[in-house]
Design a protein around this motif. Sequence first.
Motif, PDB file in Angstrom:
ATOM      1  N   LYS A 101       0.860  -1.187   0.000  1.00 42.11           N
ATOM      2  CA  LYS A 101       0.000   0.000   0.000  1.00 42.11           C
ATOM      3  C   LYS A 101       0.889   1.227   0.000  1.00 42.11           C
ATOM      4  N   HIS A 102       0.341   2.350  -0.396  1.00 36.54           N
ATOM      5  CA  HIS A 102       1.120   3.579  -0.499  1.00 36.54           C
ATOM      6  C   HIS A 102       1.599   4.035   0.883  1.00 36.54           C
ATOM      7  N   TYR A 103       2.805   4.585   0.905  1.00 33.96           N
ATOM      8  CA  TYR A 103       3.382   5.133   2.129  1.00 33.96           C
ATOM      9  C   TYR A 103       3.194   6.640   2.102  1.00 33.96           C
ATOM     10  N   LEU A 104       2.515   7.165   3.114  1.00 34.46           N
ATOM     11  CA  LEU A 104       2.320   8.609   3.200  1.00 34.46           C
ATOM     12  C   LEU A 104       3.488   9.203   3.957  1.00 34.46           C
ATOM     13  N   GLU A 105       4.423   9.755   3.213  1.00 34.37           N
ATOM     14  CA  GLU A 105       5.649  10.257   3.814  1.00 34.37           C
ATOM     15  C   GLU A 105       5.441  11.575   4.544  1.00 34.37           C
ATOM     16  N   LYS A 106       4.683  12.433   3.950  1.00 36.26           N
ATOM     17  CA  LYS A 106       4.540  13.768   4.485  1.00 36.26           C
ATOM     18  C   LYS A 106       3.056  14.082   4.656  1.00 36.26           C
ATOM     19  N   ILE A 107       2.695  14.613   5.780  1.00 36.23           N
ATOM     20  CA  ILE A 107       1.304  15.006   6.010  1.00 36.23           C
ATOM     21  C   ILE A 107       1.213  16.509   5.769  1.00 36.23           C
ATOM     22  N   ASP A 108       0.404  16.887   4.802  1.00 35.58           N
ATOM     23  CA  ASP A 108       0.234  18.300   4.510  1.00 35.58           C
ATOM     24  C   ASP A 108      -1.087  18.791   5.106  1.00 35.58           C
ATOM     25  N   GLU A 109      -1.461  20.000   4.792  1.00 30.51           N
ATOM     26  CA  GLU A 109      -2.648  20.606   5.385  1.00 30.51           C
ATOM     27  C   GLU A 109      -3.941  19.877   5.001  1.00 30.51           C
ATOM     28  N   SER A 110      -3.963  19.183   3.868  1.00 28.10           N
ATOM     29  CA  SER A 110      -5.191  18.518   3.449  1.00 28.10           C
ATOM     30  C   SER A 110      -5.487  17.272   4.282  1.00 28.10           C
ATOM     31  N   HIS A 111      -4.468  16.720   4.948  1.00 26.82           N
ATOM     32  CA  HIS A 111      -4.667  15.526   5.759  1.00 26.82           C
ATOM     33  C   HIS A 111      -4.976  15.836   7.222  1.00 26.82           C
ATOM     34  N   VAL A 112      -4.777  17.078   7.661  1.00 23.13           N
ATOM     35  CA  VAL A 112      -4.981  17.455   9.050  1.00 23.13           C
ATOM     36  C   VAL A 112      -6.467  17.682   9.292  1.00 23.13           C
TER      37      VAL A 112
END
Length: 131
Positions: A113-124
């Motif tokens: 599955k995809h690895y979410l490396e960076k959490i940006d403002e859309s994921h908060v």
Amino acid sequence: MWALRKLNLEWDVVANFREEQLNKLDEFRFHAYSSSSLYKDKMKYLHDKYAHGKEFKVGDLVLLFNSRLRLFPGKLKSKWSGQFEVVLVIPFTVLDLKNKNGDVFRVNWHRVKHYLEKIDESHVVALLHLK
């Protein structure tokens, strides 16, 4: 006391009654089959509505599902390992992955599955400041 059944010798009435029972049984089976078919169609629609296709490109970072984790059981132990880079993509079948050491190995695409490396403002969802 044992009760004896009365023998019905009116064959026409008995035959019509039995045929009516068989017709009702066939009708009940047809209704059950059609309602189960409608239910299956509805569940398939809902499943397909929320199922997201996985598309991998060369250079993507992925996590690998570790199915052989039975040696160290634990509720909170993650079954996903690594951070692997996709080297080669064969659509809907196989991915070649490269680990940090540079070793390349082949896995089925269902196990990644995809690895979410960076959490940006859309994921908060909500930002809390604790003191």
